[in-house]
Design an enzyme around this catalytic site. Structure first.
Site, PDB file in Angstrom:
ATOM      1  N   ASP B   7       0.806  -0.659   0.106  1.00  0.00           N
ATOM      2  CA  ASP B   7       0.653  -0.012  -0.549  1.00  0.00           C
ATOM      3  C   ASP B   7       0.941   0.957  -0.066  1.00  0.00           C
ATOM      4  O   ASP B   7       1.596   1.730   1.465  1.00  0.00           O
ATOM      5  CB  ASP B   7      -1.419  -0.102   1.028  1.00  0.00           C
ATOM      6  CG  ASP B   7      -1.645   0.967   1.521  1.00  0.00           C
ATOM      7  OD1 ASP B   7      -1.819   1.010   0.585  1.00  0.00           O
ATOM      8  OD2 ASP B   7      -2.096   1.652   2.350  1.00  0.00           O
ATOM      9  N   GLU B  68      -0.832  -1.172  -5.426  1.00  0.00           N
ATOM     10  CA  GLU B  68      -2.365  -0.517  -5.197  1.00  0.00           C
ATOM     11  C   GLU B  68      -1.930   0.328  -6.357  1.00  0.00           C
ATOM     12  O   GLU B  68      -0.601   0.854  -6.787  1.00  0.00           O
ATOM     13  CB  GLU B  68      -2.498   0.778  -4.533  1.00  0.00           C
ATOM     14  CG  GLU B  68      -3.688   0.974  -4.540  1.00  0.00           C
ATOM     15  CD  GLU B  68      -4.504   1.937  -3.350  1.00  0.00           C
ATOM     16  OE1 GLU B  68      -3.785   1.194  -2.219  1.00  0.00           O
ATOM     17  OE2 GLU B  68      -4.673   3.154  -3.563  1.00  0.00           O
ATOM     18  N   ASP B 141      -3.133   0.790   9.443  1.00  0.00           N
ATOM     19  CA  ASP B 141      -3.225   0.603   7.562  1.00  0.00           C
ATOM     20  C   ASP B 141      -2.440  -0.008   7.126  1.00  0.00           C
ATOM     21  O   ASP B 141      -2.279  -0.433   6.084  1.00  0.00           O
ATOM     22  CB  ASP B 141      -2.609   2.207   7.852  1.00  0.00           C
ATOM     23  CG  ASP B 141      -1.690   2.485   8.561  1.00  0.00           C
ATOM     24  OD1 ASP B 141      -1.606   1.671   8.959  1.00  0.00           O
ATOM     25  OD2 ASP B 141      -1.331   3.642   8.842  1.00  0.00           O
TER      26      ASP B 141
END
Lengths: 194, 194
Positions: B7, B68, B141
């Site tokens: 990410d 991503e 996260d």
């Protein structure tokens, strides 16, 4: 002092190398474009650009790498690839402990032509003149990379660091210093969001 | 097959590693966040993120790195740093001949929750359930990085490549395949501008 300028791009990444001597005397050393094929996947394109930049940095052993600062407002279609290429140039320099300077296109135009909105052809002509070249640098679009190297060499902050006083700046340099201050403010605000 | 999900981010870059076995059985291996300090210059931040990613890739030796996909429409303040971090992950994988897969946030949400607009907490809960974890992965996260790895493992294209037929897809997988096709089209158009 050897300065290597980078005009970042994923398809074409301009590289220009100059030597900045005493009395702001600038000499041309090298200009080229590092490319990647649009036909391969993005990871392989980034690898090609990175390897090309590393080769240039190792060949010319610059004291500073001067890279165009990329803004999110730039052309949406290419801005991410441009930012990634700029990131690779920063990485390649940082891995070798070479200081990185970021300059906006406006700063480069002002430093070279005295006009922050100069056309491409004006920049090419001035780069040719400043570096005492017999012909315009080829490939033509690599002139921007030389412009970034020249911009760093002529930066007022550097001149002031070198012991010069502000009243010795030419009007173009003064204008440049103001553009630079504005960019620093904008940069600060952008960085706070990161 | 080991999948390492990334990410991307310049301040916090999530890394999640899973193993995808037979019958879509997924096991948790590792989750962490690679960080860079906002107090150092951008080149040093990129170097810190790159070094952190290289360490993870060398430790877990993934068969695929799932990253991503960043769009220019994303948050303007952070999009360039995010794109650069994604570029570094692609570089680190390409340097080691590890295939890279890019997945959109919508693809990841659909693959995991069956809803392309799922909330963060729903994704965290489903990641916890899919990987049979006793507690939600921490740091919270970094669940997005695990989600990207899971998304790649569950991708319909992969299932089809593995010999399954389209009628064996669940409704969520079918919806996912359609989102993926749309993203491919958009990607194609964006790439043509590069």
């Amino acid at each position: 002092m050897i300065i290597l300028g980078v005009d970042p791009g994923l398809t074409r990444c301009g590289v220009g190398v100059i030597e900045a001597g005493a009395h702001r005397r600038l000499s041309f050393i090298h200009v080229d474009v590092v490319r990647s094929s649009p036909d391969v996947s993005q990871d392989l394109r980034l690898l090609a650009i990175y390897n090309g930049l590393v080769e240039k940095i190792e060949t010319y052993a610059p004291d500073t790498v001067s890279i165009e600062r990329v803004f999110a407002q730039s052309n949406r279609n290419t801005v991410l690839g441009t930012a990634q290429a700029a990131g690779l140039a920063m990485l390649a320099a940082a891995q070798r402990n070479i200081p990185v300077a970021l300059h906006t296109p406006t700063e480069a135009k002002l430093a070279i032509t005295g006009n922050g909105h100069a056309q491409k052809i004006q920049i090419e002509r001035m780069v040719t003149r400043i570096l005492n070249l017999n012909t315009m640098p080829t490939p033509a679009d690599a002139a921007d990379a030389l412009a970034l190297a020249i911009c760093h060499a002529l930066r007022p902050a550097g001149a002031l660091q070198g012991g010069e006083r502000e009243e010795h700046l030419t009007p173009a340099q003064r204008q440049w210093a103001e553009a630079s201050k504005k960019a620093t403010k904008r940069r600060f605000n952008a960085d706070r969001g990161m």
